[in-house]
Design a protein around this motif. Structure first.
Motif, short mmCIF file in Angstrom:
data_model
loop_
_atom_site.label_atom_id
_atom_site.label_comp_id
_atom_site.label_asym_id
_atom_site.label_seq_id
_atom_site.Cartn_x
_atom_site.Cartn_y
_atom_site.Cartn_z
N THR A 121 0.67 -1.35 -0.33
CA THR A 121 -0.05 0.42 -0.23
C THR A 121 0.63 1.07 0.01
OG1 THR A 121 -1.50 -1.56 1.28
CG2 THR A 121 -1.72 1.06 0.59
N ALA A 122 1.68 1.19 1.14
CA ALA A 122 2.51 2.37 0.49
C ALA A 122 3.39 2.46 -0.72
CB ALA A 122 3.64 2.24 2.22
N LEU A 123 3.98 1.51 -0.93
CA LEU A 123 4.25 1.62 -2.72
C LEU A 123 3.49 1.86 -3.78
CD1 LEU A 123 6.76 -1.49 -2.90
CD2 LEU A 123 7.80 0.70 -3.31
N GLN A 124 2.39 1.74 -3.16
CA GLN A 124 1.44 1.95 -4.55
C GLN A 124 0.87 3.12 -4.94
OE1 GLN A 124 -1.58 2.31 -4.91
NE2 GLN A 124 -2.55 2.32 -2.08
N ALA A 125 1.43 3.94 -3.14
CA ALA A 125 0.44 5.42 -3.37
C ALA A 125 1.74 6.44 -3.51
CB ALA A 125 0.82 5.78 -1.30
N VAL A 126 3.15 6.05 -3.39
CA VAL A 126 4.28 7.02 -3.80
C VAL A 126 4.48 6.66 -5.07
CG1 VAL A 126 5.35 7.54 -1.89
CG2 VAL A 126 6.02 5.44 -3.05
N LEU A 127 4.43 5.52 -6.46
CA LEU A 127 4.44 4.81 -7.21
C LEU A 127 2.77 4.51 -7.87
CD1 LEU A 127 6.87 2.46 -6.95
CD2 LEU A 127 7.66 4.67 -7.64
N PRO A 128 2.10 6.18 -9.32
CA PRO A 128 0.55 5.37 -9.59
C PRO A 128 1.14 4.51 -10.08
CG PRO A 128 1.59 7.70 -9.18
CD PRO A 128 2.74 7.53 -8.67
N GLU A 129 1.79 4.21 -11.42
CA GLU A 129 2.09 2.85 -12.34
C GLU A 129 1.78 1.73 -11.70
OE1 GLU A 129 6.36 3.24 -11.34
OE2 GLU A 129 4.70 4.75 -11.78
N LEU A 130 1.33 0.95 -10.52
CA LEU A 130 1.53 0.07 -9.22
C LEU A 130 -0.29 0.32 -8.80
CD1 LEU A 130 4.33 -0.45 -6.86
CD2 LEU A 130 4.04 -1.38 -9.98
N ARG A 131 -0.55 1.27 -8.92
CA ARG A 131 -1.65 1.22 -8.15
C ARG A 131 -2.36 -0.22 -9.02
NH1 ARG A 131 -3.00 7.13 -7.66
NH2 ARG A 131 -0.81 7.09 -6.40
N GLY A 132 -2.78 0.54 -10.43
CA GLY A 132 -3.89 -0.40 -10.73
C GLY A 132 -3.98 -1.74 -10.49
N ALA A 133 -2.72 -2.78 -10.55
CA ALA A 133 -2.69 -4.08 -9.72
C ALA A 133 -2.52 -3.53 -8.85
CB ALA A 133 -0.98 -3.63 -10.27
N CYS A 134 -2.64 -2.93 -7.84
CA CYS A 134 -2.93 -2.80 -6.27
C CYS A 134 -4.30 -3.35 -6.04
CB CYS A 134 -2.50 -2.21 -5.33
SG CYS A 134 -2.07 -2.28 -3.37
N ILE A 135 -5.19 -2.35 -6.71
CA ILE A 135 -6.67 -2.36 -6.36
C ILE A 135 -7.17 -3.85 -7.59
CG2 ILE A 135 -8.63 -1.33 -7.64
CD1 ILE A 135 -7.08 -0.04 -5.87
N ASP A 136 -6.52 -4.19 -8.58
CA ASP A 136 -7.12 -5.67 -9.37
C ASP A 136 -7.13 -6.64 -8.28
OD1 ASP A 136 -8.66 -6.58 -11.41
OD2 ASP A 136 -6.37 -7.27 -11.37
N ALA A 137 -5.80 -6.38 -7.69
CA ALA A 137 -5.39 -7.73 -6.41
C ALA A 137 -6.95 -7.83 -4.80
CB ALA A 137 -4.61 -7.31 -5.32
N LEU A 138 -7.45 -6.97 -5.18
CA LEU A 138 -8.51 -6.40 -4.14
C LEU A 138 -10.05 -7.33 -4.98
CD1 LEU A 138 -8.46 -2.71 -3.35
CD2 LEU A 138 -8.39 -4.52 -1.47
N ARG A 139 -10.10 -7.46 -6.52
CA ARG A 139 -10.94 -7.51 -7.06
C ARG A 139 -10.52 -9.36 -7.01
NH1 ARG A 139 -9.73 -3.75 -11.25
NH2 ARG A 139 -10.73 -2.06 -10.95
N TRP A 140 -10.02 -9.89 -6.89
CA TRP A 140 -9.00 -11.24 -6.77
C TRP A 140 -9.64 -11.89 -5.63
CZ3 TRP A 140 -8.01 -14.39 -10.60
CH2 TRP A 140 -8.39 -14.66 -12.27
N ALA A 141 -9.08 -11.31 -4.27
CA ALA A 141 -8.96 -11.77 -2.89
C ALA A 141 -10.01 -12.34 -2.27
CB ALA A 141 -8.59 -10.13 -2.07
N PRO A 142 -9.50 -13.21 -1.56
CA PRO A 142 -10.58 -14.08 -1.21
C PRO A 142 -11.14 -13.05 0.37
CG PRO A 142 -8.43 -14.94 -0.41
CD PRO A 142 -8.31 -13.96 -1.20
N SER A 143 -12.63 -13.11 0.81
CA SER A 143 -13.25 -13.13 1.35
C SER A 143 -12.54 -13.03 3.34
CB SER A 143 -14.92 -12.35 1.13
OG SER A 143 -15.07 -12.88 0.29
N SER A 144 -12.38 -11.98 3.41
CA SER A 144 -11.95 -12.16 5.15
C SER A 144 -12.39 -10.66 5.11
CB SER A 144 -10.66 -12.10 4.33
OG SER A 144 -9.02 -10.47 4.08
N PRO A 145 -11.60 -10.71 7.02
CA PRO A 145 -11.93 -9.34 7.46
C PRO A 145 -10.52 -8.02 6.65
CG PRO A 145 -11.98 -11.15 8.85
CD PRO A 145 -11.46 -11.83 7.54
#
Length: 447
Positions: A121-145
């Motif tokens: 999260t800290a990395l994608q906050a300063v490197l915008p080119e990584l933000r889309g990949a981090c968001i896509d992981a939220l689409r793939w991640a299993p449900s959890s707290p």
């Protein structure tokens, strides 16, 4: 004695005398390489996925197989335990590509590893080119707290987008984010568009009326989102005004807005296609018209599209529209040609080749398609609208969504929503998540 042989004998004696079983020593010695291997496989599978989703030659079964392999690599990383965690942690110290970020973020969610996730999260906050990949992981991640806490803390626009896709996994989250949206005095245009998109994804016909107030918004993307919401979920009385707005959007200077407006007319009011094409002013008008004839399912346009098969610049997009209307598969029906390269695509010493927007589309054999059409056209009625050779009807759209060509499933999902006023089927989610939603299609058919 040769030194390498001596070293091997020494390692063999160590294994024989060690209390750890030899097979566990072997696994330990290769775990780092296995972690690297599966991380690469996972990143590669993620990078390939957009191209797969754009292909008319692959169907849902192909997507399911590819997605299962992607998740198998994730399972392998989890099974490797500490060596995999160490490998991913070491990657944080190197220059990262989006695929690497996706792997690390998805692994973090799958293993409830908040420390690694915080680093991502800290990395994608300063490197915008990584933000889309981090968001896509939220689409793939299993449900959890952990996943729920991450979504809840996202900026409002991104939260609206994610909840629109993941609302089935978290009770009450949709109402929470709608409440947050209502509490904003002057929402940003992107937030309004995302909220309208979420209304569509949830199939909330009761909220679609809110789109009327945005038909005269100053931002084109907001007006477009409002029109799409009303045509998908609104009352028939909203259609005329929504179509007038689409005609104005077709005059936009933004080519993406123009294409979206034409696509919307083609899917929701195909009888008005000529009206909207008359106002389009673009260097790509001919290409857009070819696409629109396919989106509209116009059998009477077959002679026009067939003629374009002889134009190297437009042959593939014309073939795609012909396939979309008739359901003919160029590979199955014998009219797919070998890949060709046009002269202007070749690399020179001074320039890289331009990106080919038709790269996912097969090259057609014009005469072979003409022969197929000659033998098949009696099955089609000029007065009807066709989609992959079948009627634009609820049961046929459900079949296409459940197993049809990947490139055309999003169109089928839009048709299905317009006909049922149900949720917009999420054709870009992981195949396993889509399979879990298929029963919703069956319930709509029987209701």
């Amino acid at each position: 004695m040769n030194e390498p042989i001596t070293s091997e004998i020494a390692r063999g004696l160590a294994c024989a005398q060690s209390p750890t079983p030899p097979h566990e020593l072997l696994v330990a010695s290769t775990a780092g390489a296995l972690a690297d291997h599966h991380a690469d496989l996972l990143a590669f599978a993620w990078r390939r996925r957009p191209g797969q989703l754009a292909s008319p030659l692959l169907d849902f079964a192909d997507l399911a197989a590819a997605d299962d392999r992607l998740l198998a690599s994730l399972s392998a990383l989890t099974a490797l335990g500490t060596p995999a965690r160490d490998h991913l942690q070491a990657m944080l110290k190197e220059p990262l590509r989006p695929g690497d970020m996706f792997v690390m973020a998805l692994y973090s969610f799958a293993n409830s590893d908040k420390t690694l996730l915080d680093a991502c999260t800290a990395l994608q906050a300063v490197l915008p080119e990584l933000r889309g990949a981090c968001i896509d992981a939220l689409r793939w991640a299993p449900s959890s707290p952990l996943l729920e806490s991450q979504i809840v803390n996202l900026p409002l626009q991104t939260r609206l987008q994610l909840v629109g896709l993941r609302y089935r996994d978290f009770d009450g989250m949709a109402e929470q984010v709608f409440g947050a949206m209502r509490a904003v005095n002057e929402p940003e245009p992107d937030e309004i568009s995302s909220a309208l998109d979420m209304v569509s994804r949830l199939g909330r016909s009761d909220l679609a009326v809110a789109a009327r107030s945005f038909l005269d918004h100053g931002v084109e993307a907001v007006r477009l989102a409002a029109v799409q919401t009303l045509l998908s979920l609104g009352d028939i009385s909203d259609a005329a005004l929504a179509l007038d707005v689409l005609l104005s959007l077709a005059r936009s200077e933004d080519s993406a807005v123009v294409e979206s407006a034409v696509r919307c007319v083609s899917l929701h009011a195909s009888e008005r296609l000529s009206d909207v094409m008359d106002v389009v002013k673009s260097s790509e008008t001919k290409r857009l018209h070819i696409k629109a004839l396919g989106w509209a399912g116009r059998i009477d346009a077959m002679p026009i599209l067939i003629d374009y098969l002889d134009d190297p610049d437009l042959a593939r997009v014309a073939g795609a529209s012909l396939s979309l209307i008739t359901g003919s598969d160029p590979a199955r029906d014998g009219w797919m040609a070998a890949n060709q390269r046009r002269p202007e695509q070749e690399r020179t010493d001074d320039h890289m080749p331009a990106l080919d927007e038709d790269d996912a589309l097969p090259w057609p054999k014009p005469e072979a398609f003409r022969a197929w059409w000659q033998s098949s056209q009696s099955r089609f009625e000029c007065a009807r609208q066709y989609f992959l050779g079948g009627p634009v009807a609820v049961d046929w759209m459900a079949k296409v969504i459940a197993g049809g060509p990947l490139a055309w499933r999003p169109l089928a999902a839009e048709h299905w929503q317009r006909l049922t006023h149900g949720p917009l089927f999420p054709t870009h989610l992981p195949a396993s998540a889509q399979r879990a939603i298929f029963p919703e299609l069956d319930r709509r058919l029987t209701s």
